[in-house]
Scaffold this motif. Structure first.
Motif, PDB file in Angstrom:
ATOM      1  N   GLY A  54      -1.682 -11.199   3.387  1.00 15.22           N
ATOM      2  CA  GLY A  54      -0.760 -11.013   2.369  1.00 15.22           C
ATOM      3  C   GLY A  54      -1.122 -11.191   0.815  1.00 15.22           C
ATOM      4  N   ALA A  56       0.229 -11.984  -2.847  1.00 13.62           N
ATOM      5  CA  ALA A  56       1.280 -12.320  -4.047  1.00 13.62           C
ATOM      6  C   ALA A  56       0.607 -12.186  -5.593  1.00 13.62           C
ATOM      7  CB  ALA A  56       1.945 -13.761  -3.987  1.00 13.62           C
ATOM      8  N   LEU A  82       4.893  -8.789  -3.679  1.00 14.90           N
ATOM      9  CA  LEU A  82       4.439  -9.452  -2.278  1.00 14.90           C
ATOM     10  C   LEU A  82       4.186  -8.140  -1.168  1.00 14.90           C
ATOM     11  CD1 LEU A  82       3.781 -11.897  -0.782  1.00 14.90           C
ATOM     12  CD2 LEU A  82       6.482 -11.650  -0.122  1.00 14.90           C
ATOM     13  N   TRP A  84       1.774  -7.304   2.519  1.00  9.90           N
ATOM     14  CA  TRP A  84       1.171  -7.890   3.708  1.00  9.90           C
ATOM     15  C   TRP A  84       0.944  -6.715   4.646  1.00  9.90           C
ATOM     16  CZ3 TRP A  84       6.071  -8.700   2.676  1.00  9.90           C
ATOM     17  CH2 TRP A  84       7.345  -8.635   3.699  1.00  9.90           C
TER      18      TRP A  84
END
Length: 250
Positions: A54, A56, A82, A84
């Motif tokens: 992931g 951010a 975000l 992922w």
């Protein structure tokens, strides 16, 4: 309430799981701004075999290009985003200006133990020794290490471009062949990976199960074992696959 002594653990080690929540790995990534043959700037395409990943986004702009059996996609990245993806997703970070990320990796211990294979052309995937010569950054001066990291990025972009072109033309065989080659390259490491997983992510999940069972019995004594931990980066500016990394040991 059931009483007991000692810290909450299901492993008999005398201490509970001490890793980050969910047994994740975390690092700070400044994405490479090196230009590739296709005019895009960014990192080295690769996939993970057992770990979801992931991002951010903390600064800058860019995208993550992904290729899987569902097809090719380019997902925009900007501060606050975000994103992922699951194992088997070939991914390439594209830096459109100052792109910086916090990277979260499933199964702390496995990514560090080689749970990634770069999309090199097939002749570099023939066996673990051949692959290692193509990807292992040698010891040496900073400039030499940077030059090697850049050359392996270019080689992986070459392979990625071939995989994407084949898929876009309706030919999925090269991508599936790459999957099989990646699995063969890591097969000798699987016993070590399983041991790391048992001591990390699997143990963390089991411990939650133990705590739920105790709570159901009215036993809250594991709450007395609460601890706070902190870390500064263990290493800064490490040459990674996608950029310069600040990494932690947890």
């Amino acid at each position: 309430m059931t009483s007991r002594t000692g810290p909450s653990t299901d492993s008999g080690t005398g201490e509970g799981f001490a890793g980050l929540p969910g047994a994740v790995a975390v690092s700070h990534l400044t994405v490479y701004d090196w230009e590739a043959a296709d005019g895009l700037r960014g990192g080295t395409p690769h996939l993970h075999l057992t770990c979801s990943e992931g991002y951010a986004v903390t600064a800058g702009r860019g995208a993550v290009q992904t290729l899987a059996t569902e097809g090719f996609a380019s997902t925009p990245l900007e501060p606050g985003a975000l994103v992922w993806f699951t194992p088997g997703t070939v991914h390439r970070l594209v830096n459109e200006g100052g792109l910086r990320l916090v990277v979260l990796m499933q199964n702390n211990g496995l990514p560090e133990a080689g749970d990634a294979v770069l999309t090199l052309p097939p002749e570099h995937l023939a066996d673990p020794e051949t692959y290692a010569r193509a990807v292992r950054i040698p010891e040496g001066a900073e400039a030499e290490r940077e030059a090697f990291a850049r050359s392996r990025r270019d080689l992986a972009v070459e392979g990625f471009t071939t995989l994407r072109a084949a898929w876009d033309a309706g030919d999925g065989k090269p991508l599936l062949d790459f999957h099989r080659a990646a699995g063969a390259l890591v097969r000798s490491r699987l016993a070590d990976w399983r041991a790391r997983w048992e001591a990390g992510a699997a143990r963390a999940a089991r411990e939650t199960g133990v705590q739920l069972g105790r709570l159901a019995e009215g036993d809250v004594s594991h709450l007395a074992d609460a601890r706070t931990r902190s870390r500064l980066p263990h290493a800064r500016g490490v040459f990674g696959m996608c950029g310069r990394l600040d990494t932690y040991v947890v």
